[in-house]
Design a protein around this motif. Structure first.
Motif, PDB file in Angstrom:
ATOM      1  N   GLY A  13      -4.126   4.595  22.047  1.00  0.00           N
ATOM      2  CA  GLY A  13      -5.573   4.522  22.197  1.00  0.00           C
ATOM      3  C   GLY A  13      -6.359   5.017  20.993  1.00  0.00           C
ATOM      4  O   GLY A  13      -7.577   5.093  21.042  1.00  0.00           O
ATOM      5  N   GLU A  14      -5.675   5.360  19.906  1.00  0.00           N
ATOM      6  CA  GLU A  14      -6.366   5.850  18.708  1.00  0.00           C
ATOM      7  C   GLU A  14      -6.158   4.869  17.546  1.00  0.00           C
ATOM      8  O   GLU A  14      -5.043   4.499  17.224  1.00  0.00           O
ATOM      9  CB  GLU A  14      -5.845   7.227  18.303  1.00  0.00           C
ATOM     10  N   THR A  15      -7.267   4.448  16.949  1.00  0.00           N
ATOM     11  CA  THR A  15      -7.206   3.560  15.792  1.00  0.00           C
ATOM     12  C   THR A  15      -6.848   4.386  14.567  1.00  0.00           C
ATOM     13  O   THR A  15      -7.352   5.495  14.388  1.00  0.00           O
ATOM     14  CB  THR A  15      -8.562   2.866  15.575  1.00  0.00           C
ATOM     15  N   TYR A  16      -5.969   3.835  13.716  1.00  0.00           N
ATOM     16  CA  TYR A  16      -5.594   4.546  12.502  1.00  0.00           C
ATOM     17  C   TYR A  16      -5.376   3.553  11.372  1.00  0.00           C
ATOM     18  O   TYR A  16      -5.313   2.345  11.591  1.00  0.00           O
ATOM     19  CB  TYR A  16      -4.340   5.408  12.725  1.00  0.00           C
ATOM     20  N   ILE A  17      -5.290   4.082  10.155  1.00  0.00           N
ATOM     21  CA  ILE A  17      -4.978   3.253   8.991  1.00  0.00           C
ATOM     22  C   ILE A  17      -3.602   3.664   8.490  1.00  0.00           C
ATOM     23  O   ILE A  17      -3.325   4.850   8.303  1.00  0.00           O
ATOM     24  CB  ILE A  17      -6.053   3.377   7.880  1.00  0.00           C
ATOM     25  N   GLU A  18      -2.745   2.678   8.320  1.00  0.00           N
ATOM     26  CA  GLU A  18      -1.424   2.923   7.747  1.00  0.00           C
ATOM     27  C   GLU A  18      -1.569   2.757   6.240  1.00  0.00           C
ATOM     28  O   GLU A  18      -1.808   1.659   5.754  1.00  0.00           O
ATOM     29  CB  GLU A  18      -0.407   1.945   8.322  1.00  0.00           C
ATOM     30  N   LEU A  19      -1.448   3.853   5.521  1.00  0.00           N
ATOM     31  CA  LEU A  19      -1.756   3.889   4.097  1.00  0.00           C
ATOM     32  C   LEU A  19      -0.781   3.076   3.261  1.00  0.00           C
ATOM     33  O   LEU A  19       0.428   3.187   3.408  1.00  0.00           O
ATOM     34  CB  LEU A  19      -1.758   5.340   3.610  1.00  0.00           C
ATOM     35  N   LYS A  20      -1.337   2.241   2.374  1.00  0.00           N
ATOM     36  CA  LYS A  20      -0.539   1.490   1.406  1.00  0.00           C
ATOM     37  C   LYS A  20      -0.821   1.971  -0.013  1.00  0.00           C
ATOM     38  O   LYS A  20       0.053   2.009  -0.851  1.00  0.00           O
ATOM     39  CB  LYS A  20      -0.842  -0.008   1.507  1.00  0.00           C
ATOM     40  N   LYS A  21      -2.093   2.325  -0.294  1.00  0.00           N
ATOM     41  CA  LYS A  21      -2.476   2.746  -1.637  1.00  0.00           C
ATOM     42  C   LYS A  21      -3.533   3.839  -1.527  1.00  0.00           C
ATOM     43  O   LYS A  21      -4.449   3.755  -0.732  1.00  0.00           O
ATOM     44  CB  LYS A  21      -3.030   1.551  -2.423  1.00  0.00           C
ATOM     45  N   LEU A  22      -3.397   4.856  -2.373  1.00  0.00           N
ATOM     46  CA  LEU A  22      -4.291   6.011  -2.357  1.00  0.00           C
ATOM     47  C   LEU A  22      -4.804   6.268  -3.762  1.00  0.00           C
ATOM     48  O   LEU A  22      -4.040   6.276  -4.716  1.00  0.00           O
ATOM     49  CB  LEU A  22      -3.511   7.235  -1.868  1.00  0.00           C
ATOM     50  N   THR A  23      -6.113   6.465  -3.884  1.00  0.00           N
ATOM     51  CA  THR A  23      -6.717   6.831  -5.157  1.00  0.00           C
ATOM     52  C   THR A  23      -7.682   7.979  -4.896  1.00  0.00           C
ATOM     53  O   THR A  23      -8.523   7.881  -4.005  1.00  0.00           O
ATOM     54  CB  THR A  23      -7.519   5.651  -5.762  1.00  0.00           C
ATOM     55  N   GLU A  24      -7.547   9.069  -5.667  1.00  0.00           N
ATOM     56  CA  GLU A  24      -8.513  10.151  -5.510  1.00  0.00           C
ATOM     57  C   GLU A  24      -9.843   9.657  -6.028  1.00  0.00           C
ATOM     58  O   GLU A  24      -9.929   9.037  -7.083  1.00  0.00           O
ATOM     59  CB  GLU A  24      -8.071  11.397  -6.276  1.00  0.00           C
ATOM     60  N   ASP A  25     -10.903   9.890  -5.251  1.00  0.00           N
ATOM     61  CA  ASP A  25     -12.236   9.416  -5.604  1.00  0.00           C
ATOM     62  C   ASP A  25     -12.850  10.379  -6.608  1.00  0.00           C
ATOM     63  O   ASP A  25     -13.059  11.553  -6.309  1.00  0.00           O
ATOM     64  CB  ASP A  25     -13.104   9.329  -4.346  1.00  0.00           C
ATOM     65  N   ILE A  26     -13.125   9.885  -7.804  1.00  0.00           N
ATOM     66  CA  ILE A  26     -13.660  10.758  -8.849  1.00  0.00           C
ATOM     67  C   ILE A  26     -15.181  10.897  -8.754  1.00  0.00           C
ATOM     68  O   ILE A  26     -15.771  11.717  -9.428  1.00  0.00           O
ATOM     69  CB  ILE A  26     -13.263  10.261 -10.256  1.00  0.00           C
ATOM     70  N   GLN A  27     -15.796  10.088  -7.897  1.00  0.00           N
ATOM     71  CA  GLN A  27     -17.242  10.225  -7.704  1.00  0.00           C
ATOM     72  C   GLN A  27     -17.510  11.457  -6.849  1.00  0.00           C
ATOM     73  O   GLN A  27     -16.621  11.976  -6.183  1.00  0.00           O
ATOM     74  CB  GLN A  27     -17.802   8.995  -7.003  1.00  0.00           C
ATOM     75  N   GLU A  28     -18.738  11.894  -6.849  1.00  0.00           N
ATOM     76  CA  GLU A  28     -19.127  13.038  -6.019  1.00  0.00           C
ATOM     77  C   GLU A  28     -18.925  12.676  -4.554  1.00  0.00           C
ATOM     78  O   GLU A  28     -19.363  11.645  -4.082  1.00  0.00           O
ATOM     79  CB  GLU A  28     -20.593  13.406  -6.271  1.00  0.00           C
TER      80      GLU A  28
END
Length: 156
Positions: free
Chosen positions: A100-115
């Motif tokens: 019953g919980e929606t989730y994202i199965e991670l394929k690619k990760l990038t640290e966000d350099i913006q504020e």
């Protein structure tokens, strides 16, 4: 038509497969646009790209689980990579559902350099008298054990 197909294959072989190389196909595949987490949660079994701040770091609330939030919603992230609470990331993955919980199965990760527009702060624990539990959650049964911060409830 068969001659054209054979000609393309022959040209591809002569050029070292450059005509249909994975690099050429990847370059032709556009990067998905970043969408709000609320919108992403509506796209079951689709690949999406989202941005948000980590509210629960990897493994804080479960093995290979983290939570990400933006201004529209929050989502569970299934990942073996380390997401740090308070940091912002851009994630790409497939939207799924379990229990019953929606989730994202991670394929690619990038640290966000913006504020990071999401300010994450740890909520301090607060004491709750056992008599106040009925206002927080409704359960049926008999308390069979209390230990530390855990309460076990059995059937009547």
């Amino acid at each position: 038509m068969k001659k054209l197909g054979l000609l393309l294959i022959l040209v591809s072989i002569v050029m070292g497969g450059a005509l249909f190389s994975p690099a050429r196909v990847a370059a032709a595949t556009p990067t998905p646009q970043i969408i709000d987490i609320a919108d992403a949660k509506e796209r079951m079994d689709e690949d999406v790209r989202i941005r948000g701040g980590v509210t629960a770091a990897t493994n804080e609330l479960g093995l290979n689980i983290a939570y990400l939030q933006d201004a529209t919603a929050g989502i569970r992230v299934k990942t073996e990579q380390t997401l740090v609470r308070g940091k912002c990331y851009v994630l790409e993955g497939k939207i799924k559902e379990a229990w019953g919980e929606t989730y994202i199965e991670l394929k690619k990760l990038t640290e966000d350099i913006q504020e990071c527009s999401i300010k994450i702060s740890k909520i301090p624990p607060s004491e709750v008298d056992i008599g106040q539990l009925s206002s927080l959650a409704q359960v049926q049964g008999v308390v069979t054990r209390v230990s530390g911060g855990s309460i076990w409830i059995g059937e009547n």
